[in-house]
Design a protein around this motif. Structure first.
Motif, PDB file in Angstrom:
ATOM      1  N   LEU A   5       0.852  -1.125  -0.101  1.00 58.61           N
ATOM      2  CA  LEU A   5      -0.020   0.103  -0.079  1.00 58.61           C
ATOM      3  C   LEU A   5       0.848   1.003   0.030  1.00 58.61           C
ATOM      4  N   SER A   6       0.389   2.401  -0.833  1.00 58.64           N
ATOM      5  CA  SER A   6       1.208   3.538  -1.049  1.00 58.64           C
ATOM      6  C   SER A   6       1.593   4.358   0.523  1.00 58.64           C
ATOM      7  N   ASP A   7       0.675   4.088   1.320  1.00 60.97           N
ATOM      8  CA  ASP A   7       0.795   4.583   2.499  1.00 60.97           C
ATOM      9  C   ASP A   7       1.535   3.827   3.641  1.00 60.97           C
ATOM     10  N   THR A   8       2.390   2.766   3.431  1.00 58.24           N
ATOM     11  CA  THR A   8       3.095   1.956   4.169  1.00 58.24           C
ATOM     12  C   THR A   8       4.564   2.061   3.728  1.00 58.24           C
ATOM     13  N   ARG A  25       5.279  10.153  15.802  1.00 62.01           N
ATOM     14  CA  ARG A  25       4.501  10.547  14.385  1.00 62.01           C
ATOM     15  C   ARG A  25       4.203   9.133  13.647  1.00 62.01           C
ATOM     16  N   ARG A  26       4.706   7.795  14.060  1.00 63.58           N
ATOM     17  CA  ARG A  26       4.568   6.613  13.299  1.00 63.58           C
ATOM     18  C   ARG A  26       3.318   5.977  13.787  1.00 63.58           C
ATOM     19  N   ILE A  27       2.497   5.585  13.195  1.00 64.79           N
ATOM     20  CA  ILE A  27       1.727   4.458  13.416  1.00 64.79           C
ATOM     21  C   ILE A  27       2.155   3.008  12.883  1.00 64.79           C
ATOM     22  N   ILE A  28       2.320   2.013  13.922  1.00 64.00           N
ATOM     23  CA  ILE A  28       2.679   0.935  13.822  1.00 64.00           C
ATOM     24  C   ILE A  28       1.789  -0.211  13.069  1.00 64.00           C
ATOM     25  N   LYS A  29       2.117  -0.744  12.095  1.00 58.91           N
ATOM     26  CA  LYS A  29       1.015  -1.640  11.637  1.00 58.91           C
ATOM     27  C   LYS A  29       1.216  -3.078  12.131  1.00 58.91           C
ATOM     28  N   LYS A  30       2.498  -3.460  11.798  1.00 56.78           N
ATOM     29  CA  LYS A  30       2.808  -4.797  12.156  1.00 56.78           C
ATOM     30  C   LYS A  30       4.334  -4.776  12.096  1.00 56.78           C
ATOM     31  N   ILE A  31       4.768  -6.004  13.009  1.00 55.31           N
ATOM     32  CA  ILE A  31       6.335  -6.159  13.255  1.00 55.31           C
ATOM     33  C   ILE A  31       6.569  -7.557  13.363  1.00 55.31           C
ATOM     34  N   TRP A  32       7.620  -7.895  12.370  1.00 57.90           N
ATOM     35  CA  TRP A  32       8.013  -9.260  12.443  1.00 57.90           C
ATOM     36  C   TRP A  32       9.620  -9.047  13.107  1.00 57.90           C
ATOM     37  N   ARG A  42      14.376  -4.668  23.410  1.00 58.72           N
ATOM     38  CA  ARG A  42      13.158  -4.462  24.333  1.00 58.72           C
ATOM     39  C   ARG A  42      13.561  -3.132  25.166  1.00 58.72           C
ATOM     40  N   LYS A  43      14.816  -3.152  25.737  1.00 61.70           N
ATOM     41  CA  LYS A  43      15.096  -2.312  26.773  1.00 61.70           C
ATOM     42  C   LYS A  43      15.279  -0.771  26.058  1.00 61.70           C
ATOM     43  N   ASN A  44      15.206  -0.636  24.772  1.00 58.14           N
ATOM     44  CA  ASN A  44      15.556   0.647  24.126  1.00 58.14           C
ATOM     45  C   ASN A  44      14.212   1.077  23.649  1.00 58.14           C
ATOM     46  N   ILE A  45      13.015   0.541  23.697  1.00 57.51           N
ATOM     47  CA  ILE A  45      11.814   0.860  23.343  1.00 57.51           C
ATOM     48  C   ILE A  45      11.180   1.679  24.476  1.00 57.51           C
ATOM     49  N   ILE A  46      10.730   2.905  24.296  1.00 60.33           N
ATOM     50  CA  ILE A  46      10.204   3.700  25.444  1.00 60.33           C
ATOM     51  C   ILE A  46       8.927   3.193  25.567  1.00 60.33           C
ATOM     52  N   ASN A  47       8.101   3.116  24.650  1.00 64.20           N
ATOM     53  CA  ASN A  47       6.647   2.669  24.931  1.00 64.20           C
ATOM     54  C   ASN A  47       6.708   1.041  24.854  1.00 64.20           C
ATOM     55  N   GLU A  48       6.423   0.317  25.574  1.00 63.94           N
ATOM     56  CA  GLU A  48       6.314  -1.002  25.554  1.00 63.94           C
ATOM     57  C   GLU A  48       4.994  -1.634  24.695  1.00 63.94           C
ATOM     58  N   LYS A  49       3.948  -0.669  24.682  1.00 67.81           N
ATOM     59  CA  LYS A  49       2.857  -1.244  23.895  1.00 67.81           C
ATOM     60  C   LYS A  49       3.098  -1.078  22.512  1.00 67.81           C
ATOM     61  N   LYS A  50       4.119  -0.461  22.006  1.00 66.80           N
ATOM     62  CA  LYS A  50       4.499  -0.463  20.463  1.00 66.80           C
ATOM     63  C   LYS A  50       4.778  -1.773  19.970  1.00 66.80           C
ATOM     64  N   ILE A  51       5.338  -2.767  20.843  1.00 65.77           N
ATOM     65  CA  ILE A  51       5.841  -3.943  20.616  1.00 65.77           C
ATOM     66  C   ILE A  51       4.948  -5.209  20.991  1.00 65.77           C
ATOM     67  N   LYS A  52       3.784  -4.781  21.760  1.00 65.48           N
ATOM     68  CA  LYS A  52       2.733  -5.603  21.940  1.00 65.48           C
ATOM     69  C   LYS A  52       2.297  -6.759  21.035  1.00 65.48           C
ATOM     70  N   GLU A  53       1.934  -6.170  19.787  1.00 68.31           N
ATOM     71  CA  GLU A  53       1.518  -7.157  18.621  1.00 68.31           C
ATOM     72  C   GLU A  53       2.644  -7.738  17.798  1.00 68.31           C
ATOM     73  N   ILE A  54       3.779  -7.997  18.354  1.00 71.06           N
ATOM     74  CA  ILE A  54       4.819  -8.408  17.703  1.00 71.06           C
ATOM     75  C   ILE A  54       4.679  -9.765  17.274  1.00 71.06           C
ATOM     76  N   LYS A  55       5.118 -10.223  15.973  1.00 69.95           N
ATOM     77  CA  LYS A  55       5.077 -11.641  15.565  1.00 69.95           C
ATOM     78  C   LYS A  55       6.573 -11.988  15.574  1.00 69.95           C
ATOM     79  N   ILE A  56       6.592 -13.178  16.042  1.00 72.24           N
ATOM     80  CA  ILE A  56       7.816 -13.751  16.317  1.00 72.24           C
ATOM     81  C   ILE A  56       8.324 -14.889  15.191  1.00 72.24           C
ATOM     82  N   CYS A  57       9.407 -14.538  14.554  1.00 69.67           N
ATOM     83  CA  CYS A  57       9.685 -15.274  13.358  1.00 69.67           C
ATOM     84  C   CYS A  57      11.144 -15.891  13.512  1.00 69.67           C
ATOM     85  N   ASN A  58      11.380 -16.859  12.760  1.00 67.76           N
ATOM     86  CA  ASN A  58      13.091 -17.507  12.684  1.00 67.76           C
ATOM     87  C   ASN A  58      13.611 -16.332  11.532  1.00 67.76           C
TER      88      ASN A  58
END
Length: 243
Positions: A5-8, A25-32, A42-58
């Motif tokens: 998508l052009s806005d991603t 200013r960033r809206i996080i859509k997904k994280i792998w 993890r210790k460098n992320i100010i807002n822990e909620k930003k990585i709540k929906e993270i998908k763990i991959c190898n």
């Protein structure tokens, strides 16, 4: 979700992703992310909620999905940033940068990193016949992409005309410049112009510069080419900050 998508924007690399996740200013859509990389960041992320929906991959899954191995175990999909008001930027910034027809995103990312470290946070570039803003550039910028305004323009000559209204002196870095970089007045407002990797600054742009400066080399060995543009940029930025 369609990742094209052009806005991603797709961003990978540890430092780049940490900066994205800490940018309000960033809206996080997904994280792998791999387990190993998650432990590192993890210790460098100010807002822990930003990585709540993270998908763990190898790592091999990320290699296949991203079609590259340089992701460092993480990719973030987020909204694209919007440019702030350009007129306000030009009123407030003492030094800005213009990139004329650079094509290598790795070089541009490295230049952004150096520019931010030495106090430059506004970069203009010609949107045609130039580099693409992609994940390689953002990774090479090592977090500075979130902190710098990277602004495309249709015509650099018109940009320079506009800069004059804001009292900028336009200084081109050119190996045939008559003055060396140590002669630049550090007190004036400056628009610094860097040219493409192969041709340097285009002749039409050179003519619009107030003056051209060069980096004086200790060696004139003809078998060795001049400095890479990102290396030359770092030398120039350092000199402008030297007291």
């Amino acid at each position: 979700m369609n990742d094209n998508l052009s806005d991603t924007e797709k961003i990978f690399g540890i430092h780049a992703c940490i900066s994205v996740l800490n940018n309000n200013r960033r809206i996080i859509k997904k994280i792998w992310c791999t387990e190993e990389t998650l432990r590192k960041i993890r210790k460098n992320i100010i807002n822990e909620k930003k990585i709540k929906e993270i998908k763990i991959c190898n790592r091999s899954d990320l290699d296949k999905k991203l079609k590259t191995t340089i992701h460092q175990g993480i990719v973030v999909f987020c909204n694209k940033l919007k440019t702030n008001d350009v007129s306000k930027l030009l009123q407030n910034e003492k030094n800005i940068l213009i990139l004329d027809s650079l094509v290598d995103p790795q070089n541009v990312g490295s230049i952004m990193r150096s520019a931010y470290i030495f106090g430059i946070s506004c970069i203009f570039f010609n949107e045609r016949n130039s580099f693409s803003i992609n994940e390689v550039l953002i990774k090479a910028a090592s977090g500075s992409y979130e902190k710098i305004e990277l602004i495309p323009v249709k015509n650099i000559v018109n940009l320079i005309k506009n800069l004059k209204k804001y009292n900028y002196w336009v200084i081109g870095l050119d190996k045939f410049g008559k003055k060396d970089i140590t002669t630049i007045d550090k007190n004036i407002k400056k628009a610094l112009v860097l040219g493409s990797e192969n041709r340097g600054i285009r002749d039409l742009i050179k003519k619009k510069c107030d003056f051209l400066v060069k980096i004086v080399m200790h060696s004139d060995d003809k078998d060795i080419d001049s400095l890479n543009v990102s290396n030359a940029a770092a030398v120039l930025f350092y000199e402008l900050n030297r007291k």
